[in-house]
Motif scaffolding. Structure first.
Motif, PDB file in Angstrom:
ATOM      1  N   PRO A   1     -12.040   5.078  -8.188  1.00 52.53           N
ATOM      2  CA  PRO A   1     -11.545   5.380  -6.837  1.00 52.53           C
ATOM      3  C   PRO A   1     -12.160   4.455  -5.780  1.00 52.53           C
ATOM      4  O   PRO A   1     -13.336   4.110  -5.853  1.00 52.53           O
ATOM      5  CB  PRO A   1     -11.987   6.820  -6.599  1.00 52.53           C
ATOM      6  N   ILE A   2     -11.333   4.073  -4.833  1.00 47.87           N
ATOM      7  CA  ILE A   2     -11.816   3.317  -3.673  1.00 47.87           C
ATOM      8  C   ILE A   2     -12.347   4.358  -2.692  1.00 47.87           C
ATOM      9  O   ILE A   2     -11.647   5.320  -2.376  1.00 47.87           O
ATOM     10  CB  ILE A   2     -10.684   2.492  -3.034  1.00 47.87           C
ATOM     11  N   PRO A   3     -13.585   4.198  -2.209  1.00 46.92           N
ATOM     12  CA  PRO A   3     -14.142   5.199  -1.291  1.00 46.92           C
ATOM     13  C   PRO A   3     -13.265   5.414  -0.056  1.00 46.92           C
ATOM     14  O   PRO A   3     -12.687   4.468   0.493  1.00 46.92           O
ATOM     15  CB  PRO A   3     -15.498   4.601  -0.893  1.00 46.92           C
TER      16      PRO A   3
ATOM     17  N   ALA B   1       0.837  -1.211   0.000  1.00 44.77           N
ATOM     18  CA  ALA B   1       0.000   0.000   0.000  1.00 44.77           C
ATOM     19  C   ALA B   1       0.866   1.254   0.000  1.00 44.77           C
ATOM     20  O   ALA B   1       0.562   2.223  -0.706  1.00 44.77           O
ATOM     21  CB  ALA B   1      -0.950  -0.013   1.201  1.00 44.77           C
ATOM     22  N   LEU B   2       1.947   1.247   0.769  1.00 43.16           N
ATOM     23  CA  LEU B   2       2.864   2.394   0.768  1.00 43.16           C
ATOM     24  C   LEU B   2       3.512   2.550  -0.611  1.00 43.16           C
ATOM     25  O   LEU B   2       3.713   3.670  -1.085  1.00 43.16           O
ATOM     26  CB  LEU B   2       3.925   2.238   1.861  1.00 43.16           C
ATOM     27  N   GLY B   3       3.802   1.444  -1.258  1.00 36.66           N
ATOM     28  CA  GLY B   3       4.339   1.483  -2.615  1.00 36.66           C
ATOM     29  C   GLY B   3       3.346   2.087  -3.598  1.00 36.66           C
ATOM     30  O   GLY B   3       3.720   2.895  -4.465  1.00 36.66           O
ATOM     31  N   ARG B   4       2.066   1.708  -3.451  1.00 33.71           N
ATOM     32  CA  ARG B   4       1.023   2.298  -4.304  1.00 33.71           C
ATOM     33  C   ARG B   4       0.893   3.787  -4.027  1.00 33.71           C
ATOM     34  O   ARG B   4       0.676   4.577  -4.949  1.00 33.71           O
ATOM     35  CB  ARG B   4      -0.320   1.589  -4.094  1.00 33.71           C
ATOM     36  N   LEU B   5       1.028   4.165  -2.767  1.00 36.94           N
ATOM     37  CA  LEU B   5       0.951   5.582  -2.407  1.00 36.94           C
ATOM     38  C   LEU B   5       2.082   6.352  -3.097  1.00 36.94           C
ATOM     39  O   LEU B   5       1.853   7.404  -3.701  1.00 36.94           O
ATOM     40  CB  LEU B   5       1.032   5.718  -0.882  1.00 36.94           C
TER      41      LEU B   5
ATOM     42  N   THR C   1      -0.904   5.412  -7.168  1.00 34.81           N
ATOM     43  CA  THR C   1      -2.055   4.562  -7.496  1.00 34.81           C
ATOM     44  C   THR C   1      -2.859   4.151  -6.261  1.00 34.81           C
ATOM     45  O   THR C   1      -3.840   3.415  -6.388  1.00 34.81           O
ATOM     46  CB  THR C   1      -1.593   3.290  -8.242  1.00 34.81           C
ATOM     47  N   TYR C   2      -2.437   4.618  -5.091  1.00 35.72           N
ATOM     48  CA  TYR C   2      -3.165   4.278  -3.862  1.00 35.72           C
ATOM     49  C   TYR C   2      -4.582   4.845  -3.945  1.00 35.72           C
ATOM     50  O   TYR C   2      -4.778   5.983  -4.361  1.00 35.72           O
ATOM     51  CB  TYR C   2      -2.452   4.851  -2.638  1.00 35.72           C
ATOM     52  N   GLY C   3      -5.539   4.042  -3.582  1.00 32.60           N
ATOM     53  CA  GLY C   3      -6.926   4.499  -3.593  1.00 32.60           C
ATOM     54  C   GLY C   3      -7.632   4.279  -4.918  1.00 32.60           C
ATOM     55  O   GLY C   3      -8.774   4.683  -5.083  1.00 32.60           O
TER      56      GLY C   3
END
Length: 119
Positions: free
Chosen positions: A91-93, A73-77, A81-83
Motif C-alpha cells: 500500500p502507498i501511505p 489514477a482515476l482508472g486505477r481507482l 488498484t489505486y493506492g
C-alpha cells in the motif's frame, strides 16, 4: 476511496482551469509577436516574447501530462488498484496520496533506482 475520487476530480478541475489560462497566455504571446518585426531576441528590457512563449509552452505540456496522470489514477481507482505501489505491491501511505494523489509508488520505491521510472 470516495475521498480519493473527490481529491482527484478536484485536482482535475484545477488543472483544467490552469491549463485553459496557460493556453490563453500562450495565444497572447503568439499574437503579440505575430505582426511584429521587433528584434525581441536582443531586447535590453530582459525576457523576450520568444522566451516567455517557450516557458508557457513548457507549462502547458506539464499540465497536459498531469491531466494524463490524473486520468490514469482515476482508472486505477476504478480498477481497484489505486493506492497500491506499482513496484512492490504494498500500500502507498495515505499521507503520500494526500500530497500526491497521482502517485504510483510508495516512498521507498519512488526513491530507489527501481522506482524512479514509476514516480
Amino acid at each position: 476511496m470516495t475521498g480519493a475520487r473527490s481529491r482527484l476530480e478536484d485536482e482535475r478541475r484545477r488543472t483544467e482551469q490552469h491549463l485553459a489560462a496557460l493556453r490563453g497566455d500562450y495565444r497572447g504571446f503568439v499574437e503579440a509577436s505575430k505582426d511584429s518585426n521587433a528584434d525581441d531576441e536582443h531586447d535590453p528590457e530582459g525576457a523576450t516574447i520568444a522566451f516567455e512563449r517557450s516557458q508557457v509552452g513548457a507549462l502547458v505540456r506539464q499540465a497536459e501530462q498531469h491531466l494524463d496522470a490524473i486520468a490514469a489514477a482515476l482508472g486505477r481507482l476504478d480498477a481497484g488498484t489505486y493506492g497500491t505501489c506499482a513496484v512492490c505491491g504494498r500500500p502507498i501511505p495515505a499521507a503520500r496520496l494526500e500530497v500526491r494523489p497521482t502517485a504510483t509508488t510508495c516512498v521507498g520505491c519512488a526513491t530507489s533506482a527501481a522506482g524512479s521510472a514509476h514516480r
